[in-house]
Design an enzyme around this catalytic site. Structure first.
Site, PDB file in Angstrom:
ATOM      1  N   ALA A  32     -21.409  41.579  -0.206  1.00 26.99           N
ATOM      2  CA  ALA A  32     -21.511  40.381  -1.055  1.00 26.99           C
ATOM      3  C   ALA A  32     -21.721  40.850  -2.496  1.00 26.99           C
ATOM      4  CB  ALA A  32     -22.628  39.452  -0.585  1.00 26.99           C
ATOM      5  N   GLY A  36     -23.995  43.211 -10.572  1.00 27.64           N
ATOM      6  CA  GLY A  36     -25.126  44.131 -10.477  1.00 27.64           C
ATOM      7  C   GLY A  36     -24.724  45.388  -9.704  1.00 27.64           C
ATOM      8  N   HIS A  37     -24.087  45.170  -8.539  1.00 28.75           N
ATOM      9  CA  HIS A  37     -23.637  46.327  -7.740  1.00 28.75           C
ATOM     10  C   HIS A  37     -22.599  47.140  -8.513  1.00 28.75           C
ATOM     11  CE1 HIS A  37     -24.722  43.385  -4.428  1.00 28.75           C
ATOM     12  NE2 HIS A  37     -25.434  44.441  -4.098  1.00 28.75           N
TER      13      HIS A  37
END
Ligand code: PAF
Length: 280
Positions: A32, A36-37
């Site tokens: 998901a 940020g990732h």
């Protein structure tokens, strides 16, 4: 991007690549993916020759079964996002690959497991250590990239690396926020449009603590934050805590010479959100 599903296949790849490549950056995730990732992948690409990401919704770290069942799974979109930022390798194992037997290790995390998330999500950090330990054994990274939003988890992963005695460092990357200030989280998709607006009260509260800590008593600061969160529609507040930024020990008074971290965990529209701000 090369995609591996089996431990044996990625292990063979890592073994061969390590001979020519000693800087492997690793970004463990539960999918998901959001900006940020992706910022962690970008950071890894800057510092390392090879970037490996894993996507695995780890059942052993969910103390609430319904939270596990509701965890968003968006694999195709995740793969497209990882490719767009040039991730080199993606590891997407099954539960059976990761936990082939019932051998569960226990990690002595001390205070880290007793306070804050450790207190409210019993067994959560043991689950995080189980999966991260297994992934570290497989990926054998030189650097692990983690997001500051999960401040306590960053410290747990550092402690795990210390316990395992492996030669890897941890880089903590700043929390990515929506323009409203809301910290990006995979759980945000479960919030309504109004819920997302109301949830910005967490970040506003963190800023309020930063600004008022020098002239208000800590208990008054916490009380005002709790009142503001409830007023904005939060149904439950697990904690509003001020801790030493290094040891994570809760502080009872503020001494401007020691960096502290303000941490909040609260629930709105049935979604439990966490956020933090370091004041140094
Ligand atoms: O932060 C997460 O997404 C997870 O806790 C992690 C570190 C990938 C372990 O499952």
């Amino acid at each position: 991007m090369i995609i591996y599903k089996k431990v044996i296949d990625i292990s063979v790849f890592i073994e061969s690549t390590r001979r020519i490549n000693d800087s492997i950056g690793f970004v463990p995730t539960m999918g998901a993916l959001h900006q940020g990732h992706l910022s962690l992948i970008e950071e890894s690409k800057k510092d390392c020759n090879l970037t490996v990401c894993s996507i695995f919704v780890n059942p052993t770290q969910f103390n609430d079964k319904s939270d596990f069942e509701k965890y968003p799974v968006t694999l195709e979109a995740d793969i497209a996002l990882l490719e767009s930022v040039g991730c080199d390798v993606l590891f997407i194992p099954t539960v059976r690959e990761i936990y082939p037997d019932n051998n569960i290790d226990y990690y002595d995390l001390g205070l880290l497991e007793e306070i804050l998330e450790g207190k409210y999500r019993s067994g959560h950090f043991q689950g995080v250590c189980q999966i991260v330990s297994r992934l570290l054994d497989v990926v054998r990274p030189s650097i692990v990239f983690v997001g500051q939003k999960d401040y306590q988890q960053c410290m747990v992963i550092k402690k795990l690396i210390q316990i395992k005695g492996i030669d890897a460092s941890v880089v903590i990357c700043p929390t990515k926020r929506e323009f409203t200030g809301l910290a990006m989280s995979s759980r945000n998709v479960r919030l309504s449009v109004d819920g997302k607006v109301a949830a910005t009260a967490i970040y506003k509260s963190l800023l309020f603590v930063k600004e008022s800590i020098s002239y208000l008593l800590l208990n008054d600061v916490k009380e005002q934050v709790e009142t503001a969160l409830f007023k904005n529609g939060f149904s439950q507040i697990d904690y509003v805590e001020l801790c030493d930024a290094t040891s994570l020990k809760p502080i009872t008074y503020w001494d401007s010479t020691t960096p502290i971290v303000v941490l909040i965990a609260a629930t709105i529209e049935g979604v439990r959100l966490i956020d933090n701000l370091v004041i140094s």
